[in-house]
Structures are given as C-alpha cells and as structure tokens.
Scaffold this active site. Structure first.
Site, short mmCIF file in Angstrom:
data_model
loop_
_atom_site.label_atom_id
_atom_site.label_comp_id
_atom_site.label_asym_id
_atom_site.label_seq_id
_atom_site.Cartn_x
_atom_site.Cartn_y
_atom_site.Cartn_z
CG HIS A 1 -1.87 -0.89 1.03
ND1 HIS A 1 -2.86 -1.44 0.51
CD2 HIS A 1 -2.50 -1.78 2.50
CE1 HIS A 1 -3.44 -2.93 0.13
NE2 HIS A 1 -3.72 -2.80 1.78
CG HIS B 1 -7.92 -0.59 2.34
ND1 HIS B 1 -8.21 -0.88 3.48
CD2 HIS B 1 -6.66 -1.45 2.25
CE1 HIS B 1 -7.30 -1.97 3.61
NE2 HIS B 1 -6.64 -2.33 2.80
CD GLU C 1 -7.59 -3.25 -1.22
OE1 GLU C 1 -6.55 -2.92 -1.25
OE2 GLU C 1 -8.41 -4.42 0.35
C1 GLA Z 1 -5.00 -5.15 1.52
C2 GLA Z 1 -4.44 -6.66 1.87
C3 GLA Z 1 -4.12 -7.11 3.22
C4 GLA Z 1 -4.66 -6.16 4.78
C5 GLA Z 1 -5.19 -5.14 4.31
C6 GLA Z 1 -5.06 -3.95 5.91
O1 GLA Z 1 -6.30 -5.77 2.05
O2 GLA Z 1 -4.22 -7.72 0.95
O3 GLA Z 1 -3.38 -8.41 3.31
O4 GLA Z 1 -2.64 -5.41 4.62
O5 GLA Z 1 -5.18 -4.30 3.37
O6 GLA Z 1 -4.97 -4.29 7.06
#
Ligand code: GLA
Length: 391
Positions: free
Chosen positions: A146, A220, A356
């Site tokens: 991210h 997100h 997402e």
């Molecule tokens: C995304 C990732 C997950 C986790 C979440 C936040 O969805 O794929 O593994 O990191 O963000 O916790």
C-alpha cells in the site's frame, strides 16, 4: 493584478467558493421521525484537527438530494463515514473508521483511505524498470504494501469542493515527489470523490508523471452494510470473476491465474462471505481468509459491474463498478477486536470487508500481468463507483 472582466470572474469564483464553505444549510443533518430528511445537495466544510506538524485537516460533509451523506477528510483522502438507506429508508453509517484525526494517525489498517502509489504488494519491495532496479520501502515483512511506510493514506492532500449537476464532491490533489518511498518520478495525483444523486460514491483517479513509474491507486474502504452492528459473514457477495491470482504465504501472486471453479473462491453466484471462509482450501490459509485479487474478465478500461453485496437483515445492496481489471476482496481477517472505532464500536474479527478495485498485486515483477507502468506524457485514469440501494 486582475483587470476588467477578469476581476469580476475572479470575484465570482471566490464568492462561490466562500458560499460553498460558509453557507451550507446542513440539510443532511436534519432528522425526521428517525429518517434523514430529503433535501438539497450540500457541501459543508469543518476543521478536523491538525497533524503533529501543524497541518490543518478539513472534513467535507457531502449530502445528496436523497439525504445520503459522505464525510471525507483531506488526510489520507479518507472516507470517514458513509450513510446509506436500508429497505425502510433509514440511514446507517456503513463504513468503518474513527471519530477523530488522532486515532487515524495513531493506528489504522487503511480504514477508508486512498492507498498508493502502488496499492497492494510488491514482492520484496523491488522491481526493475527500463533496466534499472528500484528498491522501495518495505513495511509488510520483506514486502512493500500500500505505498510503503508513508503512503498516500498518511499525507495531507490539497482539497477543494466540487459541484456537479448530478452530485457534490471534493477534489483532492497530491504531489508524490521523485524518490518518495523509493518510487521514481514526480507523480501528480488527483482523486475526486462525488456523492451522486443516484446514491453512488463515485471515485475518479488521475495521475501524470515525469519519469516512468508503477501506479496502482485504490480505495481501501471497509464496508459493513448492517451499519456496523455485527461481523460481515452473512453478507452475500457476487464477484464477476472466473479467475483469481493465487498467492504464496506472503500474499505475493505466484504469477498464475487460477480458475475459481469448484473452489471457495467462486462467487459467481451470490454466496455468504462466511459460507466457506473457514474451509481448509490452502489459499484461504495464507491470508487467514479471503485476501485475494479476482480478475474481472472484461475489456481493458471498460466500466463494468465487478461485484454486488447484499445484506439480508437491512436489505442494503452495494454494487461496485469499475474500469480496473481486478478487485482485491479482503474479508477483514486482520481485525481482531483491538481497534475501537466510531461511537465506541469495537471492530471484531471480520467486522468489515474491502473491495479494492485495482491492477493485480506485484505487477511490476510479473511481465505476464497487465502493465501498471505510467510513462511521461501518458495519463493514469480510472473510475470506480460504489452504488447503494435496498431491497
Ligand atoms: C489489504 C491487504 C491485506 C491487509 C489489509 C489491511 O487488503 O491485502 O492483507 O494488509 O489491506 O490490513
């Protein structure tokens, strides 16, 4: 400085902006008989605290003609709340988040934020582009997740209100500088949120760069269509995807595309999220449940419905439409009751789910995946719509 008619245009624009900020009529906050009153479109801007370095953060409250509201801050481009009607027309806040800025700064699993420059993982935080190797910040064991240690979810964005014929919004802009978190190129990013009168939260992303760089920006949001009253396991999910990207134990794609046929990854027919999440299918062990990227069989850049979620107790429905080629469905597996959110609600295991929309994870290291490289002169442009209704 400004002469003749241009002075009047400047004055008119300034007045319009001042009216927007100062004269909001707060129709969204009038409640009638337990239901939110219908009213005019509205934008209300208030202070939402300061960052430790003294940057002022603003909260935009958007209201549409149906009484739906969205609260968005320019820290992390975070959607703090989003109200949607149930089958009786009662509004409920259907996203996870916090009441105040300090909690967002202290600890958040990306609640409601925009993540980038590359949402999702890049294996070992490394990739090679045009013969040069780049090393990114690693923040997820040995991997980059991210956008790194200080991604787009942890910066203050420039902000301005936005009026459209069919809705109201906020335009957020950020310059991600050359070398930030290890990425090449100055990347100018714009994210526009619009709450439309069709009960949609529409997100438009744009970016340009002065050096070739990977870009994969997503939202997100953690949704819970019950109004955050219980976990999300009874929500019924449809994903318009025949294939997904299997991962290794570090949640990095192997590079193959696997068929969902005959597996718990098959959501082509509406199925409760919890129906198979605990089965001993190996892929589900890696993320502690669903945390995978589903491949939308679609024409590149065409807008299609990627997902639909139905919550039986309230009747709320959320559809996700996108121009992106894939969607990461994450079932909130890492929520464990240690975070307390808005109005003191404790976010227990799987209290929210994320859809997402994005490109596949680790694309910069997977030549067979659709490219995520943006080059100077090119434009990154994607749109995703979260559409709400009830039945
Ligand atoms: C995304 C990732 C997950 C986790 C979440 C936040 O969805 O794929 O593994 O990191 O963000 O916790």
């Amino acid at each position: 400085m400004f002469k003749g008619s241009s002075r009047w245009i400047v004055w008119a624009v300034l007045m319009a902006m001042a009216m927007t900020v100062l004269c909001s009529c707060n129709t969204a906050k009038q409640w009638v008989g337990g239901k939110e009153a219908k009213g005019a479109m509205d934008i209300d801007v208030t202070a939402f605290g300061k960052t430790p370095s003294g940057q002022q953060v603003r909260l935009y409250t958007l209201a549409n003609v149906n009484g739906m509201t969205a609260e968005i801050i320019n820290y992390g481009a975070i959607v703090v709340s989003l109200s949607a009607p149930d089958r009786d027309g009662s509004m409920g806040d259907i996203v996870l988040g916090y009441d105040n800025l300090q909690d967002y700064i202290k600890e958040t699993p990306y609640f409601g934020a925009i993540v980038g420059r590359y949402g999702n993982r890049i294996g070992k935080g490394r990739f090679t582009l045009d013969g040069k190797q780049y090393t990114l910040a690693t923040n997820n064991d040995e991997n980059h997740l991210h956008g790194g240690i200080k991604g787009f979810d942890k910066v203050v964005w420039d902000d301005e209100p936005l009026w459209r014929p069919d809705g109201v919004g906020v335009k957020l802009s950020y310059l991600s500088k050359d070398g930030e978190e290890g990425y090449p190129g100055n990347l100018k990013v714009t994210v526009i949120y619009v709450l439309t009168n069709k009960n949609e939260l529409r997100i438009e992303y744009e970016a340009t760069t002065d050096k070739a760089t990977p870009v994969n920006i997503t939202h997100h949001g953690y949704f819970n269509l019950t109004g955050c009253r219980r976990d999300i396991l009874d929500h019924e999910l449809t994903l318009k995807a025949d294939r997904f990207t299997p991962v290794d134990a570090g949640l990095i794609p192997t590079g193959h595309l696997a068929s969902v046929e005959g597996t718990p990854m098959d959501f082509r027919k509406s199925t409760a999220i919890g129906a198979r999440i605990e089965s001993d299918y190996e892929q589900l062990k890696f993320g502690g449940g669903y945390d995978h990227n589903w491949v939308l069989g679609k024409r590149p850049r065409a807008m299609t419905t990627a997902a639909r979620v139905y919550e039986p107790t309230t009747g709320r429905v959320m559809e996700v439409l996108t121009t992106e080629p894939a969607v990461q469905f994450y079932a909130g597996n890492f929520l464990d009751g240690t975070l307390t959110g808005k109005q003191g609600v404790v976010y227990q295991h799987r209290y929210g789910f994320c859809l997402e929309t994005q490109h596949y994870p680790d694309s910069p290291n997977k030549p067979n995946f659709p490219s995520t490289i943006l080059r100077p002169g090119g434009k990154y442009e994607t749109t995703t719509i979260y559409r709400f209704s009830a039945k």
